[in-house]
Write a protein that holds these residues in place. Sequence first.
Motif, PDB file in Angstrom:
ATOM      1  N   TYR A   6       0.886  -1.136   0.061  1.00 43.30           N
ATOM      2  CA  TYR A   6       0.025  -0.195  -0.057  1.00 43.30           C
ATOM      3  C   TYR A   6       1.036   1.168   0.133  1.00 43.30           C
ATOM      4  N   ALA A   7       0.384   2.396  -0.489  1.00 41.93           N
ATOM      5  CA  ALA A   7       1.029   3.537  -0.372  1.00 41.93           C
ATOM      6  C   ALA A   7       0.196   4.740  -0.417  1.00 41.93           C
ATOM      7  N   ILE A   8       0.514   5.752  -0.117  1.00 38.72           N
ATOM      8  CA  ILE A   8      -0.181   7.147  -0.044  1.00 38.72           C
ATOM      9  C   ILE A   8       0.345   8.113  -1.278  1.00 38.72           C
ATOM     10  N   TYR A   9      -0.323   8.281  -1.806  1.00 43.50           N
ATOM     11  CA  TYR A   9       0.069   9.253  -3.199  1.00 43.50           C
ATOM     12  C   TYR A   9      -0.843  10.586  -3.266  1.00 43.50           C
ATOM     13  N   SER A  75      -8.296  -2.324   6.403  1.00 41.25           N
ATOM     14  CA  SER A  75      -9.529  -1.684   6.881  1.00 41.25           C
ATOM     15  C   SER A  75      -9.004  -0.758   8.078  1.00 41.25           C
ATOM     16  N   ALA A  76      -8.050  -1.202   8.969  1.00 40.59           N
ATOM     17  CA  ALA A  76      -7.499  -0.170   9.673  1.00 40.59           C
ATOM     18  C   ALA A  76      -6.733   0.915   9.029  1.00 40.59           C
ATOM     19  N   LEU A  77      -5.811   0.728   7.923  1.00 41.49           N
ATOM     20  CA  LEU A  77      -5.112   1.575   7.430  1.00 41.49           C
ATOM     21  C   LEU A  77      -6.234   2.669   6.531  1.00 41.49           C
ATOM     22  N   GLU A  78      -7.182   2.016   6.444  1.00 42.86           N
ATOM     23  CA  GLU A  78      -8.329   2.951   5.464  1.00 42.86           C
ATOM     24  C   GLU A  78      -8.968   3.913   6.797  1.00 42.86           C
ATOM     25  N   ASP A  79      -9.045   3.518   7.573  1.00 43.84           N
ATOM     26  CA  ASP A  79      -9.538   4.299   8.879  1.00 43.84           C
ATOM     27  C   ASP A  79      -8.564   5.362   9.353  1.00 43.84           C
ATOM     28  N   ALA A  80      -7.245   4.900   9.234  1.00 43.48           N
ATOM     29  CA  ALA A  80      -5.982   5.692   9.965  1.00 43.48           C
ATOM     30  C   ALA A  80      -5.951   7.016   8.492  1.00 43.48           C
ATOM     31  N   LEU A 208      -5.119   6.655  -1.304  1.00 39.45           N
ATOM     32  CA  LEU A 208      -4.428   5.301  -0.845  1.00 39.45           C
ATOM     33  C   LEU A 208      -4.582   4.356  -2.144  1.00 39.45           C
ATOM     34  N   MET A 209      -3.456   3.796  -2.150  1.00 38.58           N
ATOM     35  CA  MET A 209      -3.499   3.015  -3.423  1.00 38.58           C
ATOM     36  C   MET A 209      -2.771   1.417  -3.005  1.00 38.58           C
ATOM     37  N   ALA A 212      -1.183  -4.464  -7.036  1.00 37.85           N
ATOM     38  CA  ALA A 212      -2.104  -5.749  -7.481  1.00 37.85           C
ATOM     39  C   ALA A 212      -0.570  -6.738  -7.388  1.00 37.85           C
ATOM     40  N   PRO A 213      -0.881  -8.110  -7.532  1.00 35.41           N
ATOM     41  CA  PRO A 213       0.124  -9.027  -7.710  1.00 35.41           C
ATOM     42  C   PRO A 213       1.205  -8.786  -8.858  1.00 35.41           C
ATOM     43  N   ASP A 214       0.336  -8.226  -9.941  1.00 37.53           N
ATOM     44  CA  ASP A 214       1.171  -8.082 -11.112  1.00 37.53           C
ATOM     45  C   ASP A 214       2.102  -6.781 -11.145  1.00 37.53           C
ATOM     46  N   GLY A 215       2.047  -5.829 -10.042  1.00 36.76           N
ATOM     47  CA  GLY A 215       2.977  -4.997  -9.632  1.00 36.76           C
ATOM     48  C   GLY A 215       2.257  -3.527  -9.949  1.00 36.76           C
ATOM     49  N   ARG A 216       1.088  -3.525 -10.781  1.00 39.34           N
ATOM     50  CA  ARG A 216       0.197  -2.446 -11.119  1.00 39.34           C
ATOM     51  C   ARG A 216      -0.351  -1.777  -9.733  1.00 39.34           C
ATOM     52  N   PHE A 217      -0.470  -0.504  -9.700  1.00 38.66           N
ATOM     53  CA  PHE A 217      -0.959   0.303  -8.522  1.00 38.66           C
ATOM     54  C   PHE A 217      -2.568   0.629  -8.952  1.00 38.66           C
ATOM     55  N   HIS A 218      -3.426   0.450  -8.010  1.00 37.92           N
ATOM     56  CA  HIS A 218      -4.682   0.853  -8.141  1.00 37.92           C
ATOM     57  C   HIS A 218      -5.194   1.917  -7.239  1.00 37.92           C
ATOM     58  N   LEU A 219      -6.080   2.656  -7.628  1.00 42.21           N
ATOM     59  CA  LEU A 219      -6.613   3.733  -6.461  1.00 42.21           C
ATOM     60  C   LEU A 219      -7.788   2.883  -5.642  1.00 42.21           C
ATOM     61  N   ILE A 220      -7.364   2.984  -4.321  1.00 42.17           N
ATOM     62  CA  ILE A 220      -8.594   2.166  -3.391  1.00 42.17           C
ATOM     63  C   ILE A 220      -9.506   3.303  -2.925  1.00 42.17           C
ATOM     64  N   HIS A 221      -9.366   4.532  -2.555  1.00 38.91           N
ATOM     65  CA  HIS A 221     -10.047   5.652  -2.192  1.00 38.91           C
ATOM     66  C   HIS A 221      -9.141   6.775  -1.934  1.00 38.91           C
ATOM     67  N   ARG A 222      -9.943   8.174  -2.194  1.00 41.43           N
ATOM     68  CA  ARG A 222      -9.505   9.416  -2.151  1.00 41.43           C
ATOM     69  C   ARG A 222      -9.956   9.862  -0.596  1.00 41.43           C
TER      70      ARG A 222
END
Length: 227
Positions: A6-9, A75-80, A208-209, A212-222
């Motif tokens: 996970y990463a914060i972008y 889930s905890a990361l999303e809350d944070a 919050l990004m 995926a297992p293939d190395g691509r990053f996906h947006l989870i939530h803003r």
Amino acid sequence: MTFTRYAIYYAPPAEAAWSRFAASWLGWDMEAGLDLSHPQVHGLDVAAITDVPRKYGLHATLKPPMRLAEGQTRSALEDACAALAATQKPVTLDGLQLARLGRFLALRPAGDETALMALAAACVTELDPFRAPASEAALERRRGAGLNPEQEANLSRWGYPYVLGQFRFHITLTGKLPKLQLPAVQDALNTHLLPLLPAPFAIRDLALMGEAPDGRFHLIHRYALSG
């Protein structure tokens, strides 16, 4: 979808003309999770130029990619992230400008970066309990680039050398290019992207990004900056 890191972008707004062009330039829409067709630019192999940064999507890193620490959950990361964003104000800078960083090209902010540096530092420090310690092999790979004392201290404490005082906000547009190719690529971006860049340039949310297992990053939530 299951994510390995996970990463914060900072993720540019999907609807802006400049970010639509820049995302297609890279060839990956991290918000929709889709490949994009590269723009046709005479004399340039855009796919090759953008091969390395493509999987990360159009972004600027605020909290570098991390594996979750033992006992932590998405889930905890999303809350944070939501809690952190609620304490931070939006950041406004004069604009964006194309810059050479070594042998790659990126967008850098124009204007006073004090508030931006503070936002990035908050992401690094406040969310660090979610970061699993880096392996010794990963630390040694970072040290192979040659680190100054502050970068080494950051690596040991935060798992990444280029944070806090060593942080430079940048939106990567190319991989490392041959020196002779840099001017042509810079000219193309000056022609096609520069007229679209925002002035002023505002950062209104944290993204919050997930990788995926293939190395691509996906947006989870803003998460809106609402402090």
